[in-house]
Design a protein around this motif. Sequence first.
Motif, mmCIF file in Angstrom:
data_model
loop_
_atom_site.group_PDB
_atom_site.id
_atom_site.type_symbol
_atom_site.label_atom_id
_atom_site.label_comp_id
_atom_site.label_asym_id
_atom_site.label_seq_id
_atom_site.Cartn_x
_atom_site.Cartn_y
_atom_site.Cartn_z
ATOM 1 N N ASP A 244 0.853 -1.251 -0.045
ATOM 2 C CA ASP A 244 -0.008 -0.056 -0.092
ATOM 3 C C ASP A 244 0.938 1.421 0.043
ATOM 4 O OD1 ASP A 244 -2.262 -1.468 -0.023
ATOM 5 O OD2 ASP A 244 -2.585 -1.389 2.307
ATOM 6 N N ASP A 245 1.987 1.403 -0.761
ATOM 7 C CA ASP A 245 2.794 2.446 -0.742
ATOM 8 C C ASP A 245 1.856 3.703 -1.464
ATOM 9 O OD1 ASP A 245 4.907 1.705 0.473
ATOM 10 O OD2 ASP A 245 6.145 1.216 -1.291
ATOM 11 N N THR A 246 1.862 4.927 -0.956
ATOM 12 C CA THR A 246 0.833 5.661 -1.419
ATOM 13 C C THR A 246 1.734 7.017 -2.181
ATOM 14 O OG1 THR A 246 -0.685 5.109 0.275
ATOM 15 C CG2 THR A 246 -0.850 7.345 -0.685
ATOM 16 N N GLU A 247 2.901 7.256 -1.481
ATOM 17 C CA GLU A 247 3.372 8.523 -1.767
ATOM 18 C C GLU A 247 4.939 8.183 -2.221
ATOM 19 O OE1 GLU A 247 3.803 10.636 1.938
ATOM 20 O OE2 GLU A 247 1.497 11.024 2.019
ATOM 21 N N VAL A 248 5.652 8.714 -2.973
ATOM 22 C CA VAL A 248 6.851 8.558 -3.500
ATOM 23 C C VAL A 248 7.948 8.235 -2.380
ATOM 24 C CG1 VAL A 248 8.866 9.457 -4.681
ATOM 25 C CG2 VAL A 248 6.687 9.860 -5.791
ATOM 26 N N ALA A 249 7.447 9.332 -1.262
ATOM 27 C CA ALA A 249 8.328 8.803 -0.121
ATOM 28 C C ALA A 249 8.279 7.618 0.484
ATOM 29 C CB ALA A 249 8.058 10.187 1.034
ATOM 30 N N HIS A 250 7.084 6.906 0.385
ATOM 31 C CA HIS A 250 7.002 5.521 0.941
ATOM 32 C C HIS A 250 7.611 4.767 -0.054
ATOM 33 C CE1 HIS A 250 2.623 6.289 2.513
ATOM 34 N NE2 HIS A 250 3.429 6.782 3.193
ATOM 35 N N VAL A 251 7.902 4.804 -1.280
ATOM 36 C CA VAL A 251 8.736 4.019 -2.376
ATOM 37 C C VAL A 251 10.110 4.237 -1.953
ATOM 38 C CG1 VAL A 251 9.362 3.392 -4.578
ATOM 39 C CG2 VAL A 251 6.898 4.033 -3.928
#
Length: 389
Positions: A244-251
């Motif tokens: 459930d990565d949502t933002e580029v920062a999560h990736v």
Amino acid sequence: MTASLARPLSQSETVLSNAQIVLPGETVLGSVVVREGLIAAIDTGASRSGDIDCAGDYLCPGLIELHTDNLERHLQPRPGVDWPPQAACIAHDAELASVGITTVFDALRVGSLLSGGRSRYGKYARGLCDAILTLRTQGAFRISHFIHLRAEICSETLAEELDEFGPEDRIGILSLMDHTPGQRQFVDPSQHRQYLRGKHGLAEEDIDAHYAHLHDIKARFGTLHEQKAVADARRLGAILASHDDTEVAHVETSLAHGAALAEFPTTEPAARASHEAGIAVMMGAPNYLRGGSHSGNVAAKTLAEAGLLDILSSDYAPSSLLMAAVRLGQDQGSIAKGLATVTEAPARAASLTDRGRLEVGLRADLVRFRLAGETPALRGLWVKGARVG
């Protein structure tokens, strides 16, 4: 391409002829020879007679499922009804075989909530893993089973539960789950509130208290649990997956952790960032078939059209896997391309080098199906050359 069939046949051989053989990137008429559980030869020239006449049906590699919660449905067929684990495992195995899946990573939750009123849930993964491994040793399964540990970051017992597993437990995947309301899958928690009202009968004030409890747990344990899960993926020899990565920062965080698989990114920017980072993007087959996410997140079809979808997973509906792969192939003008998302691509993501393609020397995990209109109908299933469906 034509592989030689000159070697004489033996009692342990089976020839499947007159099939639309699904090879990497193309589908051709031909025959497949199976010997001692492996693909011994592929004749992609004129079709020949054989032990099994496929009558023009498709013949593709066995489907590979990396993330399914289906076993939990068999463990608790109704709220409050607990089914015997081994019986649940056998029924789950048979269901997957009936829809063309020959390899599964059974997703088991690790990390429990032992406080918090009516929304509590306890541990079960170690005992269920033991049941799966025992049944596998006894030869009770039709298909190949690995374990996928779903590590719940927002929980109270993740560290202790992870310590119960070792490298001998066939842990193929460990995914980092964070279902804290207000972020990732539940940026808009309205869908989650509806779920809690429906499944647990919680009133709004109960849900508010539950959310406050979860945020407190995340504040106390979140960082520790995330670090522990990443380290234990390495200890167990498991592929690390984000969820459930949502933002580029999560990736960016997932990449720093060493994730090789992105499960169900909720936005196109997150999926694109994963794709550009070389992290395989997996989306739900039900999402593709329904034309959108039941949680209101990005549609799998949108990612496929943008070239950002690598793998399909049946998630909660096993029959969706073959259906969605065929639909994707029809939408993109290549059945072979669609089926690669449930065969070759998941095998590569899970480092399974012995399956996922129809190639001489690989496991003879085979699916025979035909189309009833646009719907695939299974006509035969082989695991290591043995017919199981």
